[in-house]
Design a protein around this motif. Sequence first.
Motif, PDB file in Angstrom:
ATOM      1  N   MET A   1       0.824  -1.200   0.000  1.00 44.76           N
ATOM      2  CA  MET A   1       0.000   0.000   0.000  1.00 44.76           C
ATOM      3  C   MET A   1       0.866   1.262   0.000  1.00 44.76           C
ATOM      4  O   MET A   1       0.621   2.207  -0.750  1.00 44.76           O
ATOM      5  CB  MET A   1      -0.928  -0.027   1.208  1.00 44.76           C
ATOM      6  CG  MET A   1      -1.952   1.103   1.246  1.00 44.76           C
ATOM      7  SD  MET A   1      -1.432   2.520   2.258  1.00 44.76           S
ATOM      8  CE  MET A   1      -1.561   1.846   3.905  1.00 44.76           C
ATOM      9  N   GLU A   4       2.518   1.668  -3.353  1.00 42.68           N
ATOM     10  CA  GLU A   4       1.574   2.200  -4.334  1.00 42.68           C
ATOM     11  C   GLU A   4       1.413   3.708  -4.161  1.00 42.68           C
ATOM     12  O   GLU A   4       1.376   4.460  -5.138  1.00 42.68           O
ATOM     13  CB  GLU A   4       0.221   1.509  -4.176  1.00 42.68           C
ATOM     14  CG  GLU A   4      -0.801   1.935  -5.216  1.00 42.68           C
ATOM     15  CD  GLU A   4      -2.141   1.233  -5.035  1.00 42.68           C
ATOM     16  OE1 GLU A   4      -3.175   1.827  -5.418  1.00 42.68           O
ATOM     17  OE2 GLU A   4      -2.158   0.098  -4.517  1.00 42.68           O
ATOM     18  N   VAL A  64      -5.658   7.190  -6.652  1.00 45.90           N
ATOM     19  CA  VAL A  64      -6.122   5.938  -6.049  1.00 45.90           C
ATOM     20  C   VAL A  64      -6.742   5.062  -7.134  1.00 45.90           C
ATOM     21  O   VAL A  64      -7.726   5.442  -7.770  1.00 45.90           O
ATOM     22  CB  VAL A  64      -7.148   6.206  -4.933  1.00 45.90           C
ATOM     23  CG1 VAL A  64      -7.669   4.882  -4.379  1.00 45.90           C
ATOM     24  CG2 VAL A  64      -6.527   7.037  -3.813  1.00 45.90           C
ATOM     25  N   VAL A  65      -6.169   3.882  -7.347  1.00 44.63           N
ATOM     26  CA  VAL A  65      -6.663   2.942  -8.356  1.00 44.63           C
ATOM     27  C   VAL A  65      -7.777   2.097  -7.747  1.00 44.63           C
ATOM     28  O   VAL A  65      -7.565   1.452  -6.702  1.00 44.63           O
ATOM     29  CB  VAL A  65      -5.527   2.030  -8.854  1.00 44.63           C
ATOM     30  CG1 VAL A  65      -6.061   1.023  -9.865  1.00 44.63           C
ATOM     31  CG2 VAL A  65      -4.398   2.860  -9.452  1.00 44.63           C
ATOM     32  N   GLY A  67      -9.859  -0.747  -6.505  1.00 41.97           N
ATOM     33  CA  GLY A  67      -9.499  -2.135  -6.272  1.00 41.97           C
ATOM     34  C   GLY A  67      -8.057  -2.354  -5.880  1.00 41.97           C
ATOM     35  O   GLY A  67      -7.670  -3.476  -5.534  1.00 41.97           O
ATOM     36  N   GLY A  68      -7.227  -1.292  -5.904  1.00 43.57           N
ATOM     37  CA  GLY A  68      -5.833  -1.409  -5.505  1.00 43.57           C
ATOM     38  C   GLY A  68      -5.684  -1.429  -3.992  1.00 43.57           C
ATOM     39  O   GLY A  68      -6.650  -1.300  -3.237  1.00 43.57           O
ATOM     40  N   GLU A  69      -4.435  -1.556  -3.540  1.00 43.39           N
ATOM     41  CA  GLU A  69      -4.180  -1.645  -2.105  1.00 43.39           C
ATOM     42  C   GLU A  69      -4.574  -0.362  -1.373  1.00 43.39           C
ATOM     43  O   GLU A  69      -5.120  -0.403  -0.262  1.00 43.39           O
ATOM     44  CB  GLU A  69      -2.710  -1.973  -1.857  1.00 43.39           C
ATOM     45  CG  GLU A  69      -2.302  -3.368  -2.306  1.00 43.39           C
ATOM     46  CD  GLU A  69      -0.844  -3.666  -2.014  1.00 43.39           C
ATOM     47  OE1 GLU A  69      -0.180  -2.813  -1.380  1.00 43.39           O
ATOM     48  OE2 GLU A  69      -0.361  -4.744  -2.409  1.00 43.39           O
ATOM     49  N   ASP A  71      -6.908   1.768  -2.235  1.00 40.50           N
ATOM     50  CA  ASP A  71      -8.364   1.822  -2.205  1.00 40.50           C
ATOM     51  C   ASP A  71      -8.918   0.904  -1.117  1.00 40.50           C
ATOM     52  O   ASP A  71      -9.774   1.317  -0.317  1.00 40.50           O
ATOM     53  CB  ASP A  71      -8.906   1.412  -3.576  1.00 40.50           C
ATOM     54  CG  ASP A  71     -10.422   1.476  -3.671  1.00 40.50           C
ATOM     55  OD1 ASP A  71     -11.039   2.279  -2.935  1.00 40.50           O
ATOM     56  OD2 ASP A  71     -10.995   0.737  -4.484  1.00 40.50           O
ATOM     57  N   TRP A 347     -17.043  -0.340 -11.077  1.00 47.60           N
ATOM     58  CA  TRP A 347     -16.470  -0.355  -9.726  1.00 47.60           C
ATOM     59  C   TRP A 347     -17.163   0.653  -8.813  1.00 47.60           C
ATOM     60  O   TRP A 347     -17.336   0.397  -7.607  1.00 47.60           O
ATOM     61  CB  TRP A 347     -14.959  -0.070  -9.765  1.00 47.60           C
ATOM     62  CG  TRP A 347     -14.584   1.327 -10.204  1.00 47.60           C
ATOM     63  CD1 TRP A 347     -14.247   1.722 -11.456  1.00 47.60           C
ATOM     64  CD2 TRP A 347     -14.527   2.499  -9.375  1.00 47.60           C
ATOM     65  NE1 TRP A 347     -13.986   3.069 -11.486  1.00 47.60           N
ATOM     66  CE2 TRP A 347     -14.146   3.573 -10.219  1.00 47.60           C
ATOM     67  CE3 TRP A 347     -14.754   2.752  -8.031  1.00 47.60           C
ATOM     68  CZ2 TRP A 347     -13.991   4.871  -9.740  1.00 47.60           C
ATOM     69  CZ3 TRP A 347     -14.600   4.047  -7.546  1.00 47.60           C
ATOM     70  CH2 TRP A 347     -14.220   5.095  -8.400  1.00 47.60           C
TER      71      TRP A 347
END
Length: 444
Positions: A1, A4, A64-65, A67-69, A71, A347
């Motif tokens: 996280m 990222e 912030v992507v 589904g990413g860490e 998020d 999403w």
Amino acid sequence: MLAEAARAAADGPVTGGGRRDATDVELVTIDPPGAKDLDQALGVVRRGSGFRVHYAIADLGAVVVPGGELDLEARRRGQTVYLPDGSVPLHPPVLSEGAASLLPDGPRAAVLWTIDLDDAGEQVAVSVERAVVRSRARLDYAGVQADVDTGRLHPALAAFAELGPLRRAHAVRRGAIELELPEQEVVPDGAGGWTVRVRRRLDVESWNAEISLLTGMAAASMMLEAGVGLLRTLPAPEPDALAAFRRAARELGFAWPDTMPVAEALAGLPADSPSALALRRSATVLLRGAGYGAFDRSAGTEPPADAGHGGIGAPYAHVTAPLRRLVDRFGTEVCLAVRAGAELPDWLREALPALPDVMAESDSVAGRVDRACVDRAEAALLTASVGREFDAVVLRADGEAGEVYVPDPPVLARCTGELTAGAVVRVRLAVADPASGRIEFAAP
């Protein structure tokens, strides 16, 4: 996280791809001294006989992507939790206090709201778009208030002192319920410890809050019209609550005509009189049941039956503090899609139903932490004064106990004994336990 977040910060501001270059727009931030997580940058200028508000909001969608860490961790936390000596941030500081914050050290990705108002301060047009902005200055409330008082406001705020009072008057007309009870905060005492003080709200803070509310109401209107979104809700006061409040007003000696709205009655109260403090405390019964309402008509979920916010006097959505509050990022993405006439991405549509529970839990945690900090700081201040007498204002009386406000040091606490709301009494400190935060006074 964290990796990222570091990569997102290293990428710098997002440009192109339909993002407007708005670096020519005069904007400044207004926050408490020392704040680094700057969500909003403001510009208020005259436009013909009316006004134009530019409100730039930090664009978390740029870093912030889904589904990413980052998020997933933000969804777990819900919001930043503030403590006297720091915070537990919603997003890593490399973003919230650096690359995504609207600091005045370079261009930043933002979501830019442009709201036009007429000469009475009523909204006549609104737009929202992704942009690149540049804040001109990092200001604080006391400094801006001093500038207002001396007539030397920053050019970005040229019409702030004109529009602010108009929007405050509009709040009363639409029925916004402002309690204006003493607001306690824990601050360093200058000797390595902590103390509690009452924070006085400046006019510019109220005006700034009204711009945020103006934006949130515009967002809610967009969502309701489109049939999809997430509202911050508060039911209108129940008839029994209104009757109890009217009864309290009569008992405290306030003449309140039946035709006068609650908002107008509260706005007309004296600032610090004991009876006015007690009546404001009794008005808390009018502000119960706050929550969030997610809806998506295309998926068969209608907006809440009571879509308004009783404390604001209109439907309202959180969109102005995405660095500190999770729901604002999602609300902003809904508004951008609606304004562009685009379908919500999967999403986003899939996330909406779960957000009310996430925010309810994080609101509860943040509220408990804030109260615990104040209670324990108050108890630590008073621990050596058990047995001492204090002057106090009775805020609430209920049988053989109630609640009192002691102005010096500023403490709100339970009090036993025969009490009369609005009275000024002499009370004795019976309990002050820093470990639990429990404080109790006793009236003669």
